[in-house]
Design a protein around this motif. Structure first.
Motif, PDB file in Angstrom:
ATOM      1  N   GLN A 163       0.806  -1.217   0.000  1.00 43.32           N
ATOM      2  CA  GLN A 163       0.000   0.000   0.000  1.00 43.32           C
ATOM      3  C   GLN A 163       0.843   1.272   0.000  1.00 43.32           C
ATOM      4  OE1 GLN A 163      -2.672  -0.377   3.334  1.00 43.32           O
ATOM      5  NE2 GLN A 163      -3.801  -2.076   2.437  1.00 43.32           N
ATOM      6  N   ALA A 164       2.167   1.138  -0.140  1.00 40.43           N
ATOM      7  CA  ALA A 164       3.031   2.322  -0.157  1.00 40.43           C
ATOM      8  C   ALA A 164       2.703   3.187  -1.371  1.00 40.43           C
ATOM      9  CB  ALA A 164       4.494   1.899  -0.202  1.00 40.43           C
ATOM     10  N   GLY A 165       2.800   4.502  -1.193  1.00 35.94           N
ATOM     11  CA  GLY A 165       2.454   5.412  -2.267  1.00 35.94           C
ATOM     12  C   GLY A 165       3.412   5.368  -3.437  1.00 35.94           C
ATOM     13  N   SER A 166       4.666   4.980  -3.181  1.00 34.78           N
ATOM     14  CA  SER A 166       5.678   4.935  -4.230  1.00 34.78           C
ATOM     15  C   SER A 166       6.570   3.720  -4.029  1.00 34.78           C
ATOM     16  CB  SER A 166       6.540   6.207  -4.205  1.00 34.78           C
ATOM     17  OG  SER A 166       7.665   6.074  -5.053  1.00 34.78           O
ATOM     18  N   PRO A 167       7.020   3.075  -5.131  1.00 34.87           N
ATOM     19  CA  PRO A 167       7.960   1.951  -5.007  1.00 34.87           C
ATOM     20  C   PRO A 167       9.405   2.396  -4.878  1.00 34.87           C
ATOM     21  CG  PRO A 167       7.406   2.248  -7.305  1.00 34.87           C
ATOM     22  CD  PRO A 167       6.598   3.278  -6.536  1.00 34.87           C
ATOM     23  N   VAL A 168       9.649   3.691  -4.902  1.00 32.61           N
ATOM     24  CA  VAL A 168      11.020   4.197  -4.840  1.00 32.61           C
ATOM     25  C   VAL A 168      11.463   4.281  -3.379  1.00 32.61           C
ATOM     26  CG1 VAL A 168      12.551   6.124  -5.379  1.00 32.61           C
ATOM     27  CG2 VAL A 168      10.742   5.474  -6.991  1.00 32.61           C
ATOM     28  N   LYS A 169      12.544   3.592  -3.078  1.00 31.28           N
ATOM     29  CA  LYS A 169      13.110   3.584  -1.722  1.00 31.28           C
ATOM     30  C   LYS A 169      14.631   3.642  -1.820  1.00 31.28           C
ATOM     31  CE  LYS A 169       9.288   2.978   0.711  1.00 31.28           C
ATOM     32  NZ  LYS A 169       8.833   3.944   1.746  1.00 31.28           N
TER      33      LYS A 169
END
Length: 257
Positions: A163-169
């Motif tokens: 459910q994270a808003g973005s896959p960028v980490k």
């Protein structure tokens, strides 16, 4: 209402995860029920990370607002008494500012994954490690791990239910070390980042195990990362080897205790 940080250790085997769930046991429920034995007015508590079913913790952190002041040592001792016989322990308690938040004040989460390679079944570590029977190449796994360090789109390595808003980490650390084990070898994956996607660590380890077994190359890890496609991920490993080991804050609330 005074706020207290709690450092929590638990065996995830009997639980459906950290987060309270309807008709299933959770670590959050166990801790909240122990707190309400001391203070019936306690509301919901917040944690640094929502571990999944079967995942363990040696350094989970949560906070709770109580209706009166407690000596931190007495608070942890009383909670441990009321938590019995659940496999949950309060390792420490500390009074914190009312604006301090277990999740939002955190700067880093650290996970450790334990992978045991040996043919004989695990006995003492049953339910605490992921066991494979074939040998693994730690240097190849580290070479694959190095391809994942840094800031990336980790779509390949996150659950489709994330459910994270973005896959960028940004992944700060992923190291593989070996630990001698009775008639076998344990491989420990030390993974650190400010935050993680759902199933990200288990996706990493499952993929790197394939590299260690010789089925994948480090270049295949790079290709999977660049694909930005969940179907390109290696197998997702089971949860029982995963531990939330530590949570970092600007100032350690438990340093004085």
């Amino acid at each position: 209402m005074p706020r207290y940080a709690l450092k929590i250790e638990y065996h995830g085997g009997p639980f459906a995860g950290w987060q309270r769930q309807r008709e299933q046991p959770s670590v959050q429920q166990a801790v909240e029920e122990a707190l309400r034995r001391l203070d019936p007015a306690v509301g919901s508590i917040a944690a640094a990370g929502r571990t999944d079913a079967g995942v363990h913790a040696t350094g989970q952190v949560a906070h709770a607002d109580l209706s009166r002041d407690w000596d931190p040592f007495r608070l942890s001792a009383a909670l441990n008494h009321h938590l019995k016989p659940a496999p949950v322990a309060i390792l420490g308690a500390a009074a914190v500012d009312g604006n301090w938040h277990a999740r939002f004040s955190a700067l880093e989460r650290r996970y450790v994954f334990r992978l045991l390679s040996r043919r004989a079944p695990a006995t003492h570590d049953a339910g605490l490690v992921w066991q494979v029977r074939h040998p693994l190449d730690p240097d190849a796994m580290q070479a694959g791990a190095d391809r994942l360090i840094g800031r990336h789109d980790f779509t390949t390595f996150r659950s489709t239910m994330c459910q994270a808003g973005s896959p960028v980490k940004t992944l700060d650390r992923l190291t593989v070390t070996t630990v001698p084990h009775a008639v076998g070898t344990e491989y420990r994956f030390d993974v650190r980042a400010r935050s993680f996607l759902h199933n990200q660590v288990r996706s990493f380890v499952g993929t790197l195990e394939r590299v260690g077994a010789g089925a994948w190359s480090p270049d295949d890890v790079t290709a999977a990362l660049q694909a930005r496609d969940r179907a390109a991920c290696g197998p997702v490993c089971p949860p029982q080897g995963l531990y939330l080991a530590d949570v970092g804050y600007p100032e350690d609330p438990f340093a004085r205790s």
